[in-house]
Write an enzyme that holds these catalytic residues in place. Structure first.
Site, short mmCIF file in Angstrom:
data_model
loop_
_atom_site.label_atom_id
_atom_site.label_comp_id
_atom_site.label_asym_id
_atom_site.label_seq_id
_atom_site.Cartn_x
_atom_site.Cartn_y
_atom_site.Cartn_z
CG ASP A 51 -4.91 -5.55 -5.00
OD1 ASP A 51 -3.12 -5.87 -5.10
OD2 ASP A 51 -5.35 -4.32 -4.96
CG HIS A 85 -2.30 -3.14 -6.60
ND1 HIS A 85 -2.14 -3.08 -5.10
CD2 HIS A 85 -2.26 -1.67 -6.48
CE1 HIS A 85 -2.32 -2.43 -4.65
NE2 HIS A 85 -1.86 -1.25 -5.38
CD GLU A 130 -1.08 1.43 -2.73
OE1 GLU A 130 -0.75 2.35 -2.29
OE2 GLU A 130 -1.49 0.87 -3.31
C1 ACM Z 1 -5.60 2.86 -2.43
O1 ACM Z 1 -5.75 3.07 -1.39
N1 ACM Z 1 -4.07 2.28 -2.88
C2 ACM Z 1 -6.28 3.39 -3.15
#
Ligand code: ACM
Ligand code: ZN
Length: 642
Positions: free
Chosen positions: A69, A139, A203
């Protein structure tokens, strides 16, 4: 075998006798998962093994291992050594909720491939599959720090010290990005024998791609066009995910993605993990894709498990008590029987931004994991009381294993309900297992010698309530609450502007329920509104002489919840024509800290029946805030009139 194992009283060393019985048991879902984020905070191999032991105890057969991440890349990739040499380390960590203050303590950690193999084997020995997640194309700051050429701007990039969603992501117009994905997933598939590999897809902001010449050239080359449903950049993300999916297919594997992978079209055969509620899962099942349900509204174990946040370790927010987890039904009612077959499993997720230690990870998991296990395994009709009666035996195992677990589910819960006829407040107390409850109303500590609660109690004046459940196994935490009476208490309130649907606070009735909202604007005590003034009219139901109004606001700047900009008090004898008796504007908040603020207005004594209180929210969020320029929420609780 696990069912028998769990029936053995762990703490008793003597012989154990079982009654003769037949166990007829089978799991409802084939995929029973628990997710563990080891990027935001790193957990050593021993802790990961302990996590796997916890899964085995709960009949969970999959660990979804979130390895990479923005805050750190945590898995060795032999042919890309900088991923861990550079990408696993950050220079510090933000304190609290993106406060702007940092601890400046270097932080890092990663698993070597040998360690990962050891963990895969440890899990397999316990019939648990490890599914790795390489979250892409967003990420990715861990990787971008190591290989800045993979980003749209070329960097330089830093491994993030804050929480949230970074706008810097893999450049989808860069050929080396696709090579990178193949190299990483190539080594990952060699390390992890799981049928499924998770590639994230959640995201991923499209800000960089919209401005990047390489990304725009790729969009042209692929002939991608925005339409009513998806932008061309969303379709570009779909192209990246399709690439990963094709690569995995070439290795005989299937891809899992978060529900954002629906945007721009799912890759054939892809499995969807529905986290933003269930909508993505429903859509995917209707399209014929397999689905794993992990809705944040039920199964995000990084959320608080009690409303009483003051005594809790800091958490990301939310409120998911054991009972709510237990209540989750994974098959949505609007799926046909055929579509419902695509719901292959259920999983809870543990994001670790606010979970720096493994003891805290256990605390967030247990006993919510017991409720999750029941949802994953059991086809029996739900009965929370029966479930709760089984939990103490499991807790004996937690104790025997030295697991840290949360105790809230056996605490006393209390409700205070305004009695608008008697202008009193009714106190009700309960426990899930009907254990005896003892209480005091004078602030002293409750004991077995205190009043035994047997029926709701009418409170007629300001009081502190303390209550405890006493069981043979010991005392619960002490429940503490208080009511404060004033001229508004237990009189009706009308809200002129509609509050936010999630924060209606019983239509505003909590404003005069005698109970001051505590920290945590989402606990049901607070009326929340955005985009218009909060205007509450209190009907004192008879003429009263009044000379002050006090109210309180709850501020949580990270959640777009700011303090009031102004307050106004107006009075009326008929409820129609109001006359302002006091008004004040507050300065715009350059930066306010998260707290509860009190606002009072005093005025010459006036006789009145109706009191209209207006609390004005911040019109535009300040420059420094990520939501700059947008309207802020204001949360208000308790209107005191004296
Ligand atoms: C997430 O909680 N961004 C999968
Ligand atoms: Zn780009």
């Amino acid at each position: 075998v696990q069912t028998i194992r769990k029936s053995i009283p762990e703490a008793t060393p003597s012989n154990v006798e079982f009654p003769a019985a037949t166990i007829a048991d089978a799991p409802r879902f084939s995929y029973r998962g628990a997710h563990f984020d080891v990027s935001r905070h790193f957990f050593p191999v021993d802790s990961v093994k302990s996590f796997i032991d916890m899964l085995a105890l709960h009949n969970i057969n999959t660990m979804h291992w979130h390895l990479t991440d923005d805050q750190g890349w945590r898995i060795e990739i032999k042919s890309l050594p900088e991923l861990t040499e550079l990408g696993s380390k950050r220079d510090g960590t933000v304190i609290g909720h993106n406060s702007g203050v940092y601890d400046s303590i270097p932080y890092g950690g990663f698993y070597t491939q040998d360690e990962a193999r050891d963990i895969v084997k440890y899990a397999a020995d316990r019939h648990i599959t490890v599914i790795p997640e390489i979250d892409l194309p967003g990420h990715m700051l861990g990787a971008l720090k190591a290989y800045p050429n993979l980003g749209c701007t070329g960097g330089p990039y830093e491994v993030w010290q804050i929480w949230g969603v970074s706008e810097d992501v893999l450049c989808a117009g860069n050929d080396s990005t696709y090579k990178f994905i193949d190299t990483v997933l190539g080594e990952i598939t060699e390390l992890f024998p799981s049928e499924y590999i998770h590639v994230g897809g959640d995201e991923c902001p499209k800000t960089r791609w919209a401005e990047c010449a390489k990304c725009q050239a790729k969009i042209k080359e692929l002939g991608l066009k925005s339409d009513a449903k998806h932008t061309k950049e969303e379709k570009l993300q779909s192209h990246v995910i399709h690439h990963a999916s094709d690569f995995l297919a070439s290795k005989g594997r299937k891809m899992i993605g978060w529900d954002e992978t629906l945007e721009g079209g799912l890759a054939p055969g892809a499995i969807v993990m529905s986290w933003r509620g269930e909508a993505g899962g429903i859509e995917a099942a209707k399209l014929g894709h397999d689905v794993i349900m992990t809705p944040n509204s039920y199964l995000y174990f990084d959320y608080y498990q009690t409303l009483d946040r003051e005594k809790e370790p800091d958490a990301i927010g939310g409120y998911l008590p054991v009972e709510r987890v237990y209540s989750y039904e994974p098959i949505p009612a609007d799926l046909t029987a055929e579509e419902a077959k695509h719901i292959i499993g259920v999983q809870a997720n543990l994001w670790t931004e606010y979970i720096p230690t493994f003891a805290q990870a256990q605390y967030m998991e247990l006993p919510r994991m017991a409720a999750l296990a029941d949802v994953q395994w059991s086809s029996a009709p739900k009965d929370y009381k029966k479930f709760a009666a089984r939990v103490p035996q499991l807790i004996n195992h937690y104790k025997a294993n030295g697991y840290n677990y949360a105790r809230h589910m056996f605490n006393v819960t209390g409700t205070l309900t305004p009695d608008t006829i008697n202008h009193a407040i009714t106190l009700d107390l309960m426990t899930v297992d009907s254990a005896p409850i003892y209480y005091t109303l004078d602030g002293t500590e409750p004991t077995e010698a205190s009043l035994l609660f047997d029926k709701p109690v009418q409170l007629n004046g300001s009081t502190t309530i303390k209550a405890v459940a006493i069981r043979p196994s010991g005392r619960s935490d002490v429940f503490v609450d208080s009511v404060s009476f004033n001229k508004a208490t237990s009189h009706p309130v009308t809200l002129v502007n509609a509050p936010h649907p999630r924060y209606k606070a019983k239509g505003g009735q909590t404003l005069t329920d005698g109970k001051f909202g505590t920290n945590g604007y989402g606990n049901g005590d607070w009326v929340g509104i955005v985009g218009s003034d909060l205007v509450a009219v209190v009907d004192l139901e008879a003429e009263e002489e009044i000379s002050s109004v006090t109210t309180r606001t709850c501020v949580a700047t990270g959640d777009w919840v700011f303090d009031a900009r102004g307050m106004n008090v107006a009075v009326s004898t008929d409820g129609k024509e109001f006359t302002t008796v006091a008004s004040e504007d507050y300065p715009a908040m350059a930066m306010s800290s998260n707290s509860i603020y009190t606002h009072s207005l005093t005025f010459d004594p006036v006789k009145t029946r109706y009191v209209r209180v207006t609390v004005k929210p911040e019109i535009a969020m300040p420059e420094w805030h990520q939501g700059a320029g947008r309207p802020a929420f204001v949360f208000v609780d308790e209107i005191e009139i004296n």
